[in-house]
Write a protein that holds these residues in place. Sequence first.
Motif, PDB file in Angstrom:
ATOM      1  N   SER A  12      73.553 -10.859  54.309  1.00  0.00           N
ATOM      2  CA  SER A  12      72.435 -11.799  54.509  1.00  0.00           C
ATOM      3  C   SER A  12      72.737 -13.179  53.934  1.00  0.00           C
ATOM      4  CB  SER A  12      71.167 -11.250  53.849  1.00  0.00           C
ATOM      5  OG  SER A  12      71.239 -11.360  52.425  1.00  0.00           O
ATOM      6  N   GLY A  13      73.790 -13.260  53.116  1.00  0.00           N
ATOM      7  CA  GLY A  13      74.116 -14.529  52.481  1.00  0.00           C
ATOM      8  C   GLY A  13      73.307 -14.819  51.228  1.00  0.00           C
ATOM      9  N   GLN A  14      72.492 -13.855  50.773  1.00  0.00           N
ATOM     10  CA  GLN A  14      71.641 -14.081  49.602  1.00  0.00           C
ATOM     11  C   GLN A  14      72.331 -13.717  48.283  1.00  0.00           C
ATOM     12  OE1 GLN A  14      68.490 -11.540  51.477  1.00  0.00           O
ATOM     13  NE2 GLN A  14      67.143 -13.106  50.632  1.00  0.00           N
ATOM     14  N   LEU A  15      73.301 -12.804  48.349  1.00  0.00           N
ATOM     15  CA  LEU A  15      73.977 -12.322  47.136  1.00  0.00           C
ATOM     16  C   LEU A  15      75.363 -12.952  47.045  1.00  0.00           C
ATOM     17  CD1 LEU A  15      74.141 -10.336  44.710  1.00  0.00           C
ATOM     18  CD2 LEU A  15      75.077  -8.648  46.302  1.00  0.00           C
ATOM     19  N   ARG A  16      75.669 -13.532  45.908  1.00  0.00           N
ATOM     20  CA  ARG A  16      76.967 -14.168  45.728  1.00  0.00           C
ATOM     21  C   ARG A  16      78.090 -13.155  45.958  1.00  0.00           C
ATOM     22  NH1 ARG A  16      76.911 -16.695  39.860  1.00  0.00           N
ATOM     23  NH2 ARG A  16      79.185 -16.682  40.149  1.00  0.00           N
ATOM     24  N   ARG A  17      79.174 -13.597  46.595  1.00  0.00           N
ATOM     25  CA  ARG A  17      80.236 -12.699  47.039  1.00  0.00           C
ATOM     26  C   ARG A  17      81.053 -12.149  45.882  1.00  0.00           C
ATOM     27  NH1 ARG A  17      79.469 -10.886  51.961  1.00  0.00           N
ATOM     28  NH2 ARG A  17      81.622 -10.151  51.776  1.00  0.00           N
ATOM     29  N   ASP A  18      81.017 -12.787  44.724  1.00  0.00           N
ATOM     30  CA  ASP A  18      81.838 -12.331  43.600  1.00  0.00           C
ATOM     31  C   ASP A  18      81.102 -11.319  42.726  1.00  0.00           C
ATOM     32  OD1 ASP A  18      80.032 -14.159  42.634  1.00  0.00           O
ATOM     33  OD2 ASP A  18      81.491 -15.362  41.514  1.00  0.00           O
TER      34      ASP A  18
END
Length: 215
Positions: free
Chosen positions: A146-152
Amino acid sequence: MVSTIANASAPRLRADALRNRERILVAARESFCLHGVDAPLDEIARRAGVGNATLYRHFPDRKSLLLHVLLYVNQRIIDLVEKSLVEESDPFEALRGLVLSGVRERVGGLSPLLATEVDHEDPLLKASKRRMHEVTEQLIQRAHASGQLRRDVGPGDLMIAIVRLTLPLPGSACGGSDDLAMRHLEIFLDGLRTPARSELPGPPRTLGDLKDEFC
């Protein structure tokens, strides 16, 4: 809801017996969190409003009771996550529900018992942990997509934070600092959102990186 995993191989209980079983598990969860693994079983029975014989009929010894408390807590969290995956349209809100459930289920207070007092090869516990990992991975993947949670941030980071931030403060009663834990978990959740405001050291933690005491 009494753990479906915990009772998968058990005979079907009458409604009143199921209610007694759940009262015992709830009372034991609070007592083990407050007093540790040596919490008096007769006090647990008193808290549950049942007799000692009823407690021992469901759980023949302390080891059995502790195992089923952990199964019960896991299943309640799994049920919440499964429901969120179906009903919650906002992936980050579903993730938030998992994080905040750690306070309600006393995850921080119970995790030291999981580390030292249960058989990690028990098939019921292994199945419970496997399902917990599956639903946590699904939540993380949805929140990333969803793009809401940082990828790291990985699922292992999430589980470690839940345990650490729900640990009872020294000298405080179990549940006595729920508001403080909720406050710090909300701060933590804000730090999970994109856009990221810092660069995290090291790689994201996976569930495979965790030792048995965490989940």
